[in-house]
Design a protein around this motif. Structure first.
Motif, PDB file in Angstrom:
ATOM      1  N   SER A   1       0.839  -1.205   0.000  1.00 25.31           N
ATOM      2  CA  SER A   1       0.000   0.000   0.000  1.00 25.31           C
ATOM      3  C   SER A   1       0.877   1.258   0.000  1.00 25.31           C
ATOM      4  O   SER A   1       1.938   1.278   0.612  1.00 25.31           O
ATOM      5  CB  SER A   1      -0.885   0.005   1.245  1.00 25.31           C
ATOM      6  OG  SER A   1      -1.690  -1.139   1.268  1.00 25.31           O
ATOM      7  N   PRO A   2       0.420   2.300  -0.749  1.00 23.79           N
ATOM      8  CA  PRO A   2      -0.922   2.481  -1.318  1.00 23.79           C
ATOM      9  C   PRO A   2      -1.075   1.988  -2.757  1.00 23.79           C
ATOM     10  O   PRO A   2      -2.160   2.061  -3.306  1.00 23.79           O
ATOM     11  CB  PRO A   2      -1.077   4.001  -1.264  1.00 23.79           C
ATOM     12  CG  PRO A   2       0.315   4.524  -1.493  1.00 23.79           C
ATOM     13  CD  PRO A   2       1.216   3.551  -0.807  1.00 23.79           C
ATOM     14  N   LEU A   3       0.004   1.530  -3.398  1.00 18.88           N
ATOM     15  CA  LEU A   3       0.093   1.106  -4.795  1.00 18.88           C
ATOM     16  C   LEU A   3       0.052   2.287  -5.767  1.00 18.88           C
ATOM     17  O   LEU A   3       0.757   2.287  -6.771  1.00 18.88           O
ATOM     18  CB  LEU A   3      -0.996   0.093  -5.170  1.00 18.88           C
ATOM     19  CG  LEU A   3      -0.906  -1.275  -4.478  1.00 18.88           C
ATOM     20  CD1 LEU A   3      -2.018  -2.193  -4.963  1.00 18.88           C
ATOM     21  CD2 LEU A   3       0.459  -1.923  -4.716  1.00 18.88           C
ATOM     22  N   GLY A   4      -0.762   3.303  -5.477  1.00 17.66           N
ATOM     23  CA  GLY A   4      -0.817   4.481  -6.347  1.00 17.66           C
ATOM     24  C   GLY A   4      -2.143   5.191  -6.238  1.00 17.66           C
ATOM     25  O   GLY A   4      -3.030   4.763  -5.492  1.00 17.66           O
ATOM     26  N   PRO A   5      -2.303   6.286  -6.987  1.00 22.11           N
ATOM     27  CA  PRO A   5      -3.562   7.036  -6.915  1.00 22.11           C
ATOM     28  C   PRO A   5      -4.749   6.281  -7.481  1.00 22.11           C
ATOM     29  O   PRO A   5      -5.893   6.554  -7.126  1.00 22.11           O
ATOM     30  CB  PRO A   5      -3.271   8.310  -7.729  1.00 22.11           C
ATOM     31  CG  PRO A   5      -2.094   7.971  -8.581  1.00 22.11           C
ATOM     32  CD  PRO A   5      -1.298   6.968  -7.831  1.00 22.11           C
ATOM     33  N   ASP A   6      -4.497   5.306  -8.366  1.00 21.75           N
ATOM     34  CA  ASP A   6      -5.555   4.473  -8.943  1.00 21.75           C
ATOM     35  C   ASP A   6      -5.072   3.033  -8.919  1.00 21.75           C
ATOM     36  O   ASP A   6      -4.147   2.670  -9.641  1.00 21.75           O
ATOM     37  CB  ASP A   6      -5.878   4.905 -10.370  1.00 21.75           C
ATOM     38  CG  ASP A   6      -6.995   4.090 -11.004  1.00 21.75           C
ATOM     39  OD1 ASP A   6      -6.771   2.903 -11.295  1.00 21.75           O
ATOM     40  OD2 ASP A   6      -8.094   4.647 -11.200  1.00 21.75           O
ATOM     41  N   MET A   7      -5.669   2.193  -8.074  1.00 21.70           N
ATOM     42  CA  MET A   7      -5.153   0.848  -7.832  1.00 21.70           C
ATOM     43  C   MET A   7      -5.140  -0.011  -9.093  1.00 21.70           C
ATOM     44  O   MET A   7      -4.157  -0.702  -9.377  1.00 21.70           O
ATOM     45  CB  MET A   7      -5.961   0.170  -6.722  1.00 21.70           C
ATOM     46  CG  MET A   7      -5.283  -1.051  -6.157  1.00 21.70           C
ATOM     47  SD  MET A   7      -6.095  -1.690  -4.663  1.00 21.70           S
ATOM     48  CE  MET A   7      -5.610  -0.458  -3.458  1.00 21.70           C
ATOM     49  N   THR A   8      -6.210   0.020  -9.863  1.00 19.18           N
ATOM     50  CA  THR A   8      -6.261  -0.783 -11.089  1.00 19.18           C
ATOM     51  C   THR A   8      -5.170  -0.357 -12.053  1.00 19.18           C
ATOM     52  O   THR A   8      -4.435  -1.197 -12.600  1.00 19.18           O
ATOM     53  CB  THR A   8      -7.644  -0.646 -11.762  1.00 19.18           C
ATOM     54  OG1 THR A   8      -8.651  -1.132 -10.873  1.00 19.18           O
ATOM     55  CG2 THR A   8      -7.688  -1.433 -13.065  1.00 19.18           C
ATOM     56  N   ASN A   9      -5.022   0.930 -12.252  1.00 19.82           N
ATOM     57  CA  ASN A   9      -3.989   1.442 -13.150  1.00 19.82           C
ATOM     58  C   ASN A   9      -2.604   1.085 -12.635  1.00 19.82           C
ATOM     59  O   ASN A   9      -1.705   0.726 -13.415  1.00 19.82           O
ATOM     60  CB  ASN A   9      -4.131   2.960 -13.292  1.00 19.82           C
ATOM     61  CG  ASN A   9      -3.155   3.541 -14.300  1.00 19.82           C
ATOM     62  OD1 ASN A   9      -3.088   3.085 -15.442  1.00 19.82           O
ATOM     63  ND2 ASN A   9      -2.396   4.537 -13.888  1.00 19.82           N
ATOM     64  N   SER A  10      -2.418   1.161 -11.321  1.00 21.47           N
ATOM     65  CA  SER A  10      -1.113   0.850 -10.735  1.00 21.47           C
ATOM     66  C   SER A  10      -0.727  -0.603 -10.995  1.00 21.47           C
ATOM     67  O   SER A  10       0.423  -0.894 -11.347  1.00 21.47           O
ATOM     68  CB  SER A  10      -1.134   1.126  -9.230  1.00 21.47           C
ATOM     69  OG  SER A  10      -1.317   2.499  -8.978  1.00 21.47           O
ATOM     70  N   ILE A  11      -1.661  -1.531 -10.821  1.00 17.02           N
ATOM     71  CA  ILE A  11      -1.370  -2.950 -11.047  1.00 17.02           C
ATOM     72  C   ILE A  11      -1.012  -3.180 -12.518  1.00 17.02           C
ATOM     73  O   ILE A  11      -0.072  -3.918 -12.840  1.00 17.02           O
ATOM     74  CB  ILE A  11      -2.559  -3.828 -10.624  1.00 17.02           C
ATOM     75  CG1 ILE A  11      -2.810  -3.696  -9.115  1.00 17.02           C
ATOM     76  CG2 ILE A  11      -2.304  -5.299 -10.986  1.00 17.02           C
ATOM     77  CD1 ILE A  11      -4.116  -4.303  -8.637  1.00 17.02           C
ATOM     78  N   ARG A  12      -1.728  -2.522 -13.402  1.00 13.92           N
ATOM     79  CA  ARG A  12      -1.421  -2.654 -14.837  1.00 13.92           C
ATOM     80  C   ARG A  12      -0.042  -2.100 -15.164  1.00 13.92           C
ATOM     81  O   ARG A  12       0.715  -2.697 -15.946  1.00 13.92           O
ATOM     82  CB  ARG A  12      -2.502  -1.953 -15.658  1.00 13.92           C
ATOM     83  CG  ARG A  12      -3.831  -2.702 -15.663  1.00 13.92           C
ATOM     84  CD  ARG A  12      -4.932  -1.907 -16.325  1.00 13.92           C
ATOM     85  NE  ARG A  12      -6.167  -2.689 -16.398  1.00 13.92           N
ATOM     86  CZ  ARG A  12      -7.371  -2.165 -16.601  1.00 13.92           C
ATOM     87  NH1 ARG A  12      -7.509  -0.843 -16.732  1.00 13.92           N
ATOM     88  NH2 ARG A  12      -8.446  -2.946 -16.640  1.00 13.92           N
TER      89      ARG A  12
END
Length: 329
Positions: A311-322
């Motif tokens: 965490s936090p992975l980024g401002p947008d979790m889905t986008n961060s995982i991609r």
């Protein structure tokens, strides 16, 4: 190098966690670690849902402890998870959150000795042994305990990853663990930790150890957005760090004291103004894909063998995982 990802079933619900883990699996991330806090959704059913809805990713609690859960309960759960997941279960286990335990009226004494006994008993139970009382154990001297209604994992057992920070816990990780989970994002911290692990590992005659960097990650194509998303996490880590660790990273102790004060007042606007690049770079990996990839390469060069995107992975979790799947993994 292998890669893991951490999810906290607090701000996001179990179905969302499963969705994100499935996305991570599709991006060739190897491990899913689910945090364990009494005030959040429980990691056990969350992990069971992940096991039932994925095919290849390994999974486990990140992390359990032997204060809030007994070794017998942990062993039973891990064997069940291993069955559901067709052999993909891993156990993250540590001394327990010493800031949380008093809230639960738990004293938290002798964490290293307690954890060592706990791991020993978990392994014995997972092997199918009936544990007889010996008088040699202080905390978990079981008297006839045996798992009878579960499918055992067989000779391979359940890999144990020990959550470690201080020297004694790092030694225990090297002595007993298949791996370690170290809450750090900076190579400087691993320059201290890895030699302690390796020395204990060699003394115990263990051949392999997966050194996991349990990072605070924030990635986005926009550098400012990525780093802003990491500020609060960096603030909490800095505020909870001992002076020696702050000095290791060359941080201003007076500024960290101001951050701690602002957090205590829940003045997050002030926190955002106080946390700068020094704190972000000391305690997180935050920036563009190129910046994140370089920092991961630096960790690999320091001896880390598993990077966990936490965490936090980024401002947008889905986008961060991609982005992690496309540019880092």
């Amino acid at each position: 190098m292998s890669y893991g990802i951490e999810f906290v079933p607090g701000n996001i619900n179990v179905k969302q966690v499963v969705k994100y883990v499935k996305l991570a699996e599709s991006k060739d991330i190897d491990y899913a670690w689910i945090t364990n806090h009494y005030n959040n959704r429980h990691c056990y059913p969350t992990l069971a849902m992940i096991a039932a809805n994925t095919d290849s990713i390994k999974m486990g609690p990140g992390i359990m402890n032997t204060f809030t859960d007994t070794p017998a309960a942990i062993a039973s759960f891990m064997c069940t998870l291993d069955e559901i997941s067709d052999g993909r279960a891993v156990l993250g286990i540590g001394p327990g959150d010493l800031s949380t335990l008093p809230k639960l009226a738990i004293a938290g004494g002798k964490p290293v000795a307690r954890l060592k006994e706990g791991i020993t008993q978990i392994r014995r139970l997972c092997s199918g042994e009936e544990i007889k009382k010996t008088g040699d154990m202080e905390f978990f001297d079981y008297d006839g305990a045996k798992l009878t209604g579960v499918q055992l994992p067989g000779k391979k057992g359940i890999p144990v990853y020990i959550g470690a920070q201080g020297p004694k816990m790092l030694e225990l990780a090297g002595e007993m663990g298949e791996g370690s989970l170290i809450n750090a994002s900076n190579p400087k911290d691993f320059e201290i930790a890895i030699p302690i692990i390796k020395k204990a590992q060699e003394a115990a005659g263990r051949k392999k150890h997966d050194v996991g960097a349990y990072t605070a990650m924030s990635i986005d194509q926009n550098e400012k957005k990525a780093r802003n998303a990491a500020k609060i996490v960096a603030a909490f880590i800095a505020a909870g760090s001992p002076p020696a660790l702050l000095q290791r990273h060359g941080l201003d102790l007076n500024n960290v004291a101001k951050i701690k004060d602002a957090l205590g007042r829940f003045d997050f606007k002030a926190v955002g103004g106080l946390v700068g690049d020094a704190e972000i770079d000391a305690f997180t990996i935050a920036g563009t894909p190129d910046m994140v990839r370089q920092k991961c390469d630096d960790l690999k060069a320091a001896g880390v063998t598993q990077i966990i995107f936490g965490s936090p992975l980024g401002p947008d979790m889905t986008n961060s995982i991609r982005l992690l799947g496309k540019y880092v993994v």
